[in-house]
Design a protein around this motif. Sequence first.
Motif, PDB file in Angstrom:
ATOM      1  N   THR A  13       0.806  -1.214   0.000  1.00  9.17           N
ATOM      2  CA  THR A  13       0.000   0.000   0.000  1.00  9.17           C
ATOM      3  C   THR A  13       0.844   1.272   0.000  1.00  9.17           C
ATOM      4  OG1 THR A  13      -0.133  -0.078   2.422  1.00  9.17           O
ATOM      5  CG2 THR A  13      -1.914  -1.138   1.191  1.00  9.17           C
ATOM      6  N   ASP A  14       2.125   1.168   0.378  1.00  9.12           N
ATOM      7  CA  ASP A  14       2.996   2.337   0.414  1.00  9.12           C
ATOM      8  C   ASP A  14       3.629   2.535  -0.957  1.00  9.12           C
ATOM      9  OD1 ASP A  14       5.339   4.042   0.755  1.00  9.12           O
ATOM     10  OD2 ASP A  14       5.038   3.791   2.907  1.00  9.12           O
ATOM     11  N   PRO A  15       3.379   3.675  -1.612  1.00 10.82           N
ATOM     12  CA  PRO A  15       3.915   3.871  -2.961  1.00 10.82           C
ATOM     13  C   PRO A  15       5.441   3.881  -3.005  1.00 10.82           C
ATOM     14  CG  PRO A  15       2.917   5.907  -2.120  1.00 10.82           C
ATOM     15  CD  PRO A  15       2.544   4.811  -1.175  1.00 10.82           C
ATOM     16  N   VAL A  16       6.086   4.283  -1.923  1.00  8.44           N
ATOM     17  CA  VAL A  16       7.550   4.274  -1.890  1.00  8.44           C
ATOM     18  C   VAL A  16       8.067   2.849  -2.002  1.00  8.44           C
ATOM     19  CG1 VAL A  16       9.586   4.795  -0.490  1.00  8.44           C
ATOM     20  CG2 VAL A  16       7.678   6.418  -0.572  1.00  8.44           C
ATOM     21  N   ARG A  17       7.447   1.929  -1.292  1.00  9.15           N
ATOM     22  CA  ARG A  17       7.893   0.535  -1.308  1.00  9.15           C
ATOM     23  C   ARG A  17       7.397  -0.232  -2.535  1.00  9.15           C
ATOM     24  NH1 ARG A  17       8.825  -1.985   4.650  1.00  9.15           N
ATOM     25  NH2 ARG A  17      10.158  -0.281   5.394  1.00  9.15           N
ATOM     26  N   ALA A  18       6.380   0.282  -3.178  1.00  8.62           N
ATOM     27  CA  ALA A  18       5.869  -0.387  -4.371  1.00  8.62           C
ATOM     28  C   ALA A  18       6.638  -0.001  -5.623  1.00  8.62           C
ATOM     29  CB  ALA A  18       4.389  -0.052  -4.562  1.00  8.62           C
ATOM     30  N   ALA A  19       7.327   1.130  -5.582  1.00  7.51           N
ATOM     31  CA  ALA A  19       7.975   1.658  -6.784  1.00  7.51           C
ATOM     32  C   ALA A  19       9.140   0.788  -7.232  1.00  7.51           C
ATOM     33  CB  ALA A  19       8.464   3.078  -6.524  1.00  7.51           C
ATOM     34  N   GLY A  20       9.393   0.802  -8.549  1.00  5.24           N
ATOM     35  CA  GLY A  20      10.554   0.112  -9.098  1.00  5.24           C
ATOM     36  C   GLY A  20      10.187  -1.116  -9.903  1.00  5.24           C
ATOM     37  N   ASP A  21      11.174  -1.622 -10.630  1.00  5.78           N
ATOM     38  CA  ASP A  21      11.019  -2.834 -11.429  1.00  5.78           C
ATOM     39  C   ASP A  21      11.697  -3.968 -10.682  1.00  5.78           C
ATOM     40  OD1 ASP A  21      10.810  -4.820 -13.281  1.00  5.78           O
ATOM     41  OD2 ASP A  21      12.094  -3.881 -14.790  1.00  5.78           O
ATOM     42  N   HIS A  22      10.908  -4.932 -10.219  1.00 10.73           N
ATOM     43  CA  HIS A  22      11.430  -5.987  -9.354  1.00 10.73           C
ATOM     44  C   HIS A  22      11.419  -7.362 -10.011  1.00 10.73           C
ATOM     45  CE1 HIS A  22      11.248  -3.041  -6.107  1.00 10.73           C
ATOM     46  NE2 HIS A  22      10.032  -2.741  -6.527  1.00 10.73           N
ATOM     47  N   GLY A  23      10.878  -7.441 -11.213  1.00 10.21           N
ATOM     48  CA  GLY A  23      10.785  -8.743 -11.869  1.00 10.21           C
ATOM     49  C   GLY A  23       9.524  -9.500 -11.505  1.00 10.21           C
ATOM     50  N   TYR A  24       8.633  -8.865 -10.757  1.00 16.45           N
ATOM     51  CA  TYR A  24       7.336  -9.437 -10.392  1.00 16.45           C
ATOM     52  C   TYR A  24       6.385  -8.272 -10.150  1.00 16.45           C
ATOM     53  CZ  TYR A  24       9.561  -8.544  -5.853  1.00 16.45           C
ATOM     54  OH  TYR A  24      10.245  -7.970  -4.811  1.00 16.45           O
ATOM     55  N   ALA A  25       5.094  -8.557 -10.121  1.00 20.95           N
ATOM     56  CA  ALA A  25       4.083  -7.499  -9.992  1.00 20.95           C
ATOM     57  C   ALA A  25       3.956  -7.054  -8.545  1.00 20.95           C
ATOM     58  CB  ALA A  25       2.740  -8.005 -10.500  1.00 20.95           C
ATOM     59  N   VAL A  26       3.987  -5.739  -8.327  1.00 19.35           N
ATOM     60  CA  VAL A  26       3.724  -5.149  -7.008  1.00 19.35           C
ATOM     61  C   VAL A  26       2.542  -4.208  -7.178  1.00 19.35           C
ATOM     62  CG1 VAL A  26       4.645  -3.847  -5.068  1.00 19.35           C
ATOM     63  CG2 VAL A  26       6.173  -5.287  -6.434  1.00 19.35           C
ATOM     64  N   VAL A  27       1.426  -4.511  -6.519  1.00 20.06           N
ATOM     65  CA  VAL A  27       0.192  -3.757  -6.728  1.00 20.06           C
ATOM     66  C   VAL A  27      -0.457  -3.446  -5.384  1.00 20.06           C
ATOM     67  CG1 VAL A  27      -0.207  -4.819  -8.986  1.00 20.06           C
ATOM     68  CG2 VAL A  27      -1.232  -5.839  -6.940  1.00 20.06           C
ATOM     69  N   ALA A  28      -1.339  -2.452  -5.398  1.00 20.99           N
ATOM     70  CA  ALA A  28      -2.180  -2.179  -4.235  1.00 20.99           C
ATOM     71  C   ALA A  28      -3.296  -3.219  -4.185  1.00 20.99           C
ATOM     72  CB  ALA A  28      -2.758  -0.773  -4.317  1.00 20.99           C
ATOM     73  N   PRO A  29      -3.746  -3.615  -2.994  1.00 17.34           N
ATOM     74  CA  PRO A  29      -4.799  -4.637  -2.906  1.00 17.34           C
ATOM     75  C   PRO A  29      -6.044  -4.316  -3.712  1.00 17.34           C
ATOM     76  CG  PRO A  29      -3.851  -4.243  -0.744  1.00 17.34           C
ATOM     77  CD  PRO A  29      -3.262  -3.211  -1.665  1.00 17.34           C
ATOM     78  N   ASP A  30      -6.466  -3.049  -3.708  1.00 19.66           N
ATOM     79  CA  ASP A  30      -7.699  -2.705  -4.432  1.00 19.66           C
ATOM     80  C   ASP A  30      -7.515  -2.667  -5.941  1.00 19.66           C
ATOM     81  OD1 ASP A  30      -6.214  -0.396  -4.624  1.00 19.66           O
ATOM     82  OD2 ASP A  30      -7.632   0.880  -3.525  1.00 19.66           O
ATOM     83  N   ALA A  31      -6.267  -2.789  -6.411  1.00 16.77           N
ATOM     84  CA  ALA A  31      -6.008  -2.856  -7.849  1.00 16.77           C
ATOM     85  C   ALA A  31      -5.868  -4.287  -8.337  1.00 16.77           C
ATOM     86  CB  ALA A  31      -4.740  -2.072  -8.187  1.00 16.77           C
ATOM     87  N   ASP A  32      -6.047  -5.254  -7.454  1.00 17.89           N
ATOM     88  CA  ASP A  32      -5.893  -6.670  -7.790  1.00 17.89           C
ATOM     89  C   ASP A  32      -7.262  -7.343  -7.779  1.00 17.89           C
ATOM     90  OD1 ASP A  32      -5.188  -9.298  -8.134  1.00 17.89           O
ATOM     91  OD2 ASP A  32      -3.998  -9.464  -6.299  1.00 17.89           O
ATOM     92  N   PRO A  33      -7.757  -7.787  -8.948  1.00 12.41           N
ATOM     93  CA  PRO A  33      -9.096  -8.381  -8.991  1.00 12.41           C
ATOM     94  C   PRO A  33      -9.135  -9.865  -8.608  1.00 12.41           C
ATOM     95  CG  PRO A  33      -8.184  -8.292 -11.203  1.00 12.41           C
ATOM     96  CD  PRO A  33      -7.167  -7.649 -10.298  1.00 12.41           C
TER      97      PRO A  33
END
Length: 312
Positions: free
Chosen positions: A176-196
């Motif tokens: 949920t923290d945009p600072v920790r979500a940012a970047g290219d990690h080789g896997y998907a990092v999303v906010a819970p409400d953006a994941d269906p």
Amino acid sequence: MDALAVILENPEHLSVQRLALTPPGDADAVVAVSWSGISTGTERLLWSGRMPPFPGMGYPLVPGYESVGTVVAADAGATVRVGQTVYIPGARCFGAVRGLFGGAASHLVAPAQRLVPVDEALGEQACLLALAATAHRALGRLTPGATPLIVGHGVLGRLLARLTLAAGAAPTVWETDPVRAAGDHGYAVVAPDADPRRDYTTITDVSGNAAGLDDLIARLAPGGEIVLAGFYEAPLSFAFPPAFMREARIRISAEFRSEDTAAVTRLIDSGRLSLDGLITHRAPAARAQDAYRTAFADPGCLKMILDWRDAA
């Protein structure tokens, strides 16, 4: 023999003081610590005074279980030798001052068999061995091609995601923290409400959020498993009907074991598990007070390392 040590005298009251060390026995080794990490899970609870009842709990205490240093004394028949670089998962060598977990000091006395030899070339990154082993313990058995969910993108969540990739699976990570979500990690990092998705067969929570269990159960596939790998200060509860309808399974991932340490060491040595980019902040041990506050308050701080090499 004495050592300079971080002492939590009371919640949010920290000092760096010299303590007398318990003399080593025949089965012990003495280690000069080079670096120690600050845990944003258990140590945050110790710092804030919110740690639930725990064996050995009480103040004053020496925290820390992510230490790396050099063996400076050991019996000839010990499992480690003088000059060897080792990981130390804490110590209880401070007399009346509790060691919980007792790794944040310039010198430690600990049973030689508890020390884990590590590659000297890892340097400060070897402090991450405990978290890597903890992530491996939580991982369990993943089928190649699986698409599990990981909740939390701190250091533990990132290590779990990297181990998941090494196992041939493709994780999704909630953050949920945009600072920790940012970047290219080789896997998907999303906010819970953006994941269906609502069909995860495995969800591993490393967030420590005791209030989120119902939300995770709602995302499970029938027969799916939730792995609790964080440290939870509040009681956990969930609504029974949704869990019943899914025949949900809940597993608690306990403390890592020697086989987990051995497994991640092999992965690191082979290049299949990288520790790069996880240590973001460093401070001299003498500035531990500021370092602890930064580690717990700055979302951009994934891992804070205390440097003991110049500690007098």
